[in-house]
Each structure stands twice: as structure tokens, then as C-alpha cells.
Write an enzyme that holds these catalytic residues in place. Structure first.
Site, short mmCIF file in Angstrom:
data_model
loop_
_atom_site.label_atom_id
_atom_site.label_comp_id
_atom_site.label_asym_id
_atom_site.label_seq_id
_atom_site.Cartn_x
_atom_site.Cartn_y
_atom_site.Cartn_z
N GLU A 172 42.32 28.77 34.26
CA GLU A 172 42.58 28.51 35.80
C GLU A 172 41.13 28.44 36.53
O GLU A 172 40.25 28.96 36.24
CB GLU A 172 43.56 29.52 36.48
CG GLU A 172 44.73 29.33 35.96
CD GLU A 172 45.57 30.40 36.63
OE1 GLU A 172 46.97 29.71 36.92
OE2 GLU A 172 45.38 31.18 37.02
N ASN A 221 51.54 40.54 43.31
CA ASN A 221 50.08 41.13 43.93
C ASN A 221 49.43 40.33 44.87
O ASN A 221 49.09 40.76 46.00
CB ASN A 221 49.47 41.75 42.85
CG ASN A 221 48.88 40.69 41.88
OD1 ASN A 221 49.39 39.39 41.65
ND2 ASN A 221 47.98 41.02 41.00
N CYS A 280 44.91 42.40 38.15
CA CYS A 280 45.08 42.32 36.93
C CYS A 280 43.54 42.35 36.28
O CYS A 280 43.15 42.81 35.19
CB CYS A 280 45.47 40.92 36.43
SG CYS A 280 44.69 39.62 37.08
N GLU A 313 47.97 33.57 32.62
CA GLU A 313 47.02 34.61 32.91
C GLU A 313 47.53 35.93 33.02
O GLU A 313 48.44 35.95 34.00
CB GLU A 313 46.52 33.96 34.48
CG GLU A 313 45.23 34.90 34.69
CD GLU A 313 45.23 36.15 35.48
OE1 GLU A 313 45.04 36.99 34.75
OE2 GLU A 313 45.42 36.05 36.60
#
Length: 476
Positions: A456, A151, A281, A247
Site C-alpha cells: 500500500e 484501530n 500493527c 496488510e
């Protein structure tokens, strides 16, 4: 100054060299269905070679000063920026997103690398008395593997390269088979600024990920993708006790209180729910609207969505592109099939067959479906979002938290005390008040529950690429 890159040919990068494989493959432009260029299909031998090169490079790179690493990363960021137009065009071609969003992705990738270049995990004195001294320091893990989704291929590769390299690790990037091209070029560009083996890339098919996660050489896997695949990555990495950062997916709620300025808030909600055609997401996936403003809010949101322009990302004025690949296209169509079956009320949209090439789906709003319906309980990862009404604060918090996911969430109200009270009760790694999708470059980002493990970004992200070591000194 970076030299020019050939953006028409695509190779693996192993130990500083462009390499080819016997077998190749290609993906397609999701807006047209036309084939893109051939890319490598990596073998176990390619994995062994890349890991060996990364391990050798680690010996010297881990001892390189922070100032030298920072200098290299900043020069690298400048070079990406110098090629911004070419990276933008490549993102549109392979990912399908509109030019404006592709440009944003390039800018974000550059900003991420620059921000990480400036961060440093310095030793911390934990205790210092006449009798003893305790110091905590952070040491690089070794070889990292960054598994990048389709994505935001450039942005997420940068989010992995920056913290890995600044902390003294080496990294192998594995792009999605659906979007290998941008990542291949950004790693090829890196060879002008880093020693051979510090940043490498292997493209391949579905067999490549397991080859890397099971390989005994890497010390760390950083994976961005679905929760389903993240569990497989974790299971595979556990065989050699690799560190993992995961993630994963989200089912983000947005809680809209009755006091909002509807005309001001709705464009922001529409953007955060449908950005990248819902393939984010941490996009808004569930809109909880106070029942007293439901109709006005819904109608305003419908107007905003009807203003979207769907099409090829290269076309003027296009705001939303296609679903990126056929696999995800079929998943989203399966969810759309529930509309007629379950008799959901469609406020706008609802069509998956638009009579044109490519994987296009009409941006869709479902008005007040049952709270236990698939559109509310599952992450669609496509351009469809439900509106659910509420009138009790405790109940809406309970429903917002009623998911296995916990990535992001947002609260919208003029009452900031109320907003913070609600926000602190939401089970999500990142909660925004009166905005969504606006993280700070210095904050750490990660999910709760099945939305991930680890962080992150920021100093927390750097720690994920390091071992913590405590040194205890007994004074005489």
C-alpha cells in the site's frame, strides 16, 4: 465547497443514495461503555446492489481522465479537512483515542488522499528497436472492496480509497463493526465529488465480510487486520481468483545499540511502543536493549511511561485511551494473566482492573522476560511491551527475525553504517533507522512473511489496483 453533514445519523451509501436496512445495531464508546448511534446491518441483497452499482459506475469512471480523477480527489480531501473537527470528535467517540491522536489521523487521511491524487501509472516503453517496440501499461481491475480495521478507521479507509479511485477503479468500503461511524460519514461526503457507485459503503456484522469476499463481482480485496483473519480473506477470495492486498499483524523489534543518547531516544521509543494504547500493527512490540545500558534505558523508559495520562479522549491532557472493544480487551487481559503465572518482572504497570468504566489497561513494561515467553513471541495489540537485553549483533538480529511476522523494525545507533548493516538483515517490509512509525507518503508499505501480501502506498500501491498489460508491436 462541501455542504454540511449530519454527524448524528448513519446509513449505508449505495449508488449515491443513503439507504437503510430492516435490522440495525450499534457499538459502544470504549471509554464509557455508553451506546453509540444505530447503524445498518447489511444483507446479501445490499451487497448485490452495491456491487452492481460499482460495476456500472466502473464503465465510465475507468474511462475518466487522470486529471478529472485527480481534481475530484483533491476536492474531496479539502472537504474532509473542512470537517476535520467533526471527524476528530467522532473518532474519539467511537475509537477511544485521545483528541491529539484523532487529529493526527484526520490529517494523515487527508495527506494520503492528496498524495495518491498526484500519482500516475504512465505507460512504460520496455523496448524500442528498429524491429519492434514493447510497451507496458496499467489498467484498472474493476470493483475493489476495502475492508477497514478498528484501530485507524478513517486513515486506513483513505489509504484504500485514494489508490483505488485514482487508478480508475470503484470501491466499496466495509468498516469494522466496532468503528463504522467515521467511515460512513467520509463515504457520505464523497458523494458530493464522485459519480454514484464510485465510492460506496456497507456496514454490518461479522457476516458481511465473507459476503463481499465470496461475491463474484469484486475483482480486488484490500484487507487490513489480523494475520488470522487475513488468511480467511485470502482463502475466500481464492475461490474467484480475486486479487488481494493483505496488510496484517506485526511483532516489530526495536534494536537499541549501546551508543544511543538515552534521554533523546527513550521518548521516541515510548511513543512508538504505546501509541494508540499499543493498538497499531506497526508499533514497537519488542525492545532489544544492549545490556551495557539496560538499567539506565529501562529506568528512563519507566519514567516516560509514568508520565502518560490514561482516560477518556475528550479529557484535557489525556495521552492514551482504552482498548477499543471487549473482544480485544479480553485478549489483552489473558496475556496480562501470564505476569503472575510466569513471574515476569514488571518495571511499571501491570493492572487491568482500574476501577472505572471502559476498557482501560495500565501501560506496562515487562523487564527481561524469557525470550520464548508469550509477551515476546506474540503480538499483544495492547499497552504492554517487553525489554530484552543483548550483547552480540548476530544474535540480536537472529532473535529479532525469530517471528512469523515481518511488518516493521527499527535500529537505533549513532553509527549509521552499523545501523544500515543491521537494517539490511532484518526481515521486515519497513525498517527505520533512529525513528519508528515515520513512513514516506511516496514509499510502498507491506509486510514480509505472515505480515501480509502486496503493498500500500506509492506507485507500488497503485499497481495493486491494476492489471499490467504488455503491448508488443512488430514494426514493418
Amino acid at each position: 465547497m462541501a455542504t454540511q453533514l449530519d454527524f448524528t445519523t448513519f446509513h449505508n451509501v449505495i449508488n449515491g443514495k443513503l439507504t437503510s436496512t430492516k435490522e440495525t445495531r450499534h457499538n459502544i464508546n470504549p471509554a464509557t461503555g455508553e451506546a453509540n448511534a444505530e447503524v445498518s446491518v447489511s444483507t446479501a441483497e445490499d451487497v448485490d446492489a452495491a456491487v452492481a452499482a460499482a460495476q456500472e459506475a466502473f464503465k465510465s469512471w475507468s474511462k475518466t481522465s487522470h486529471d478529472e480523477r485527480e481534481k475530484a480527489l483533491l476536492a474531496y480531501a479539502d472537504a474532509i479537512e473542512a470537517h476535520a473537527g467533526q471527524f476528530q470528535d467522532l473518532l474519539v467517540l467511537e475509537q477511544g483515542k485521545p483528541k491529539q491522536l484523532a487529529s493526527f489521523e484526520v490529517v494523515t487521511a487527508v495527506s494520503s488522499i492528496r498524495a495518491n491524487a498526484k500519482l500516475e501509472l504512465k505507460p512504460v516503453v520496455l523496448e524500442d528497436t528498429p524491429e519492434k517496440k514493447a510497451i507496458q501499461r496499467f489498467t484498472p481491475l474493476g470493483v475493489a472492496v476495502g475492508i477497514v480495521p478498528w484501530n485507524f478507521p478513517l486513515m486506513i479507509a483513505a489509504l484504500k480509497i485514494g489508490p483505488a479511485v485514482i487508478t480508475g477503479n470503484t470501491i466499496i468500503i466495509k468498516p469494522s463493526p466496532f468503528t463504522p461511524y467515521t467511515d460512513i460519514k467520509v463515504v457520505e461526503l464523497a458523494q458530493q465529488f464522485f459519480p454514484p457507485g464510485v465510492i460506496q459503503i456497507l456496514s454490518g456484522d461479522d457476516s458481511l465480510g465473507p459476503m463481499l469476499t465470496e461475491h463474484p463481482g469484486p475483482a480486488k480485496i484490500s484487507f487490513t487486520g489480523s494475520s488470522f483473519t487475513g488468511k480467511k480473506v485470502m482463502a475466500s477470495a481464492s475461490k474467484t481468483l480475486k486479487r488481494v492486498t493483505l496488510e496484517l499483524g506485526g511483532n516489530d523489534p526495536a534494536i537499541i545499540c549501546e551508543d544511543v543518547d538515552i534521554e533523546q531516544v527513550v521518548p521516541k521509543i515510548a511513543f512508538a511502543a504505546f501509541i494508540n494504547s499499543g493498538q497499531v500493527c506497526v508499533a514497537i512490540k519488542r525492545i532489544f536493549v544492549h545490556e551495557s545500558i539496560h538499567e539506565k534505558f529501562r529506568d528512563a523508559l519507566v519514567r516516560a511511561v509514568k508520565d502518560f495520562k490514561l482516560g477518556d479522549g475528550n479529557e484535557e491532557g489525556v495521552t492514551h485511551g482504552p482498548i477499543q472493544n471487549s473482544m480485544q480487551f479480553e485478549k489483552v487481559k489473558d496475556l496480562f494473566a501470564e505476569i503472575e503465572k510466569e513471574k515476569w518482572s514488571v518495571a511499571t504497570g501491570g493492572r487491568t482492573d482500574l476501577g472505572r468504566p471502559g476498557y482501560f489497561i495500565e501501560p506496562t513494561i515487562i523487564d527481561r522476560p524469557p525470550i520464548d515467553s508469550r509477551i515476546v513471541t506474540e503480538e499483544p495489540f495492547g499497552p504492554i511491551v517487553p525489554i530484552v537485553t543483548w550483547n552480540d549483533e548476530a544474535s540480536v538480529i537472529k532473535e529479532a527475525n525469530n517471528t512469523k511476522m515481518g511488518l516493521g523494525a527499527s535500529v537505533w545507533t549513532k553509527d549509521l553504517d552499523r545501523a544500515q548493516r543491521i537494517a539490511e538483515q532484518l526481515e521486515a517490509g519497513c525498517v527505520w533507522i533512529n525513528n519508528h512509525l515515520e513512513p514516506s507518503v511516496n514509499s510502498s508499505f507491506g509486510g514480509h512473511k505472515e505480515s501480509g501480501i502486496g503493498y500500500e502506498g506509492g506507485l507500488g500501491g497503485l499497481m495493486g489496483y491494476c492489471n499490467a498489460q504488455s503491448i508488443h508491436i512488430k514494426k514493418q
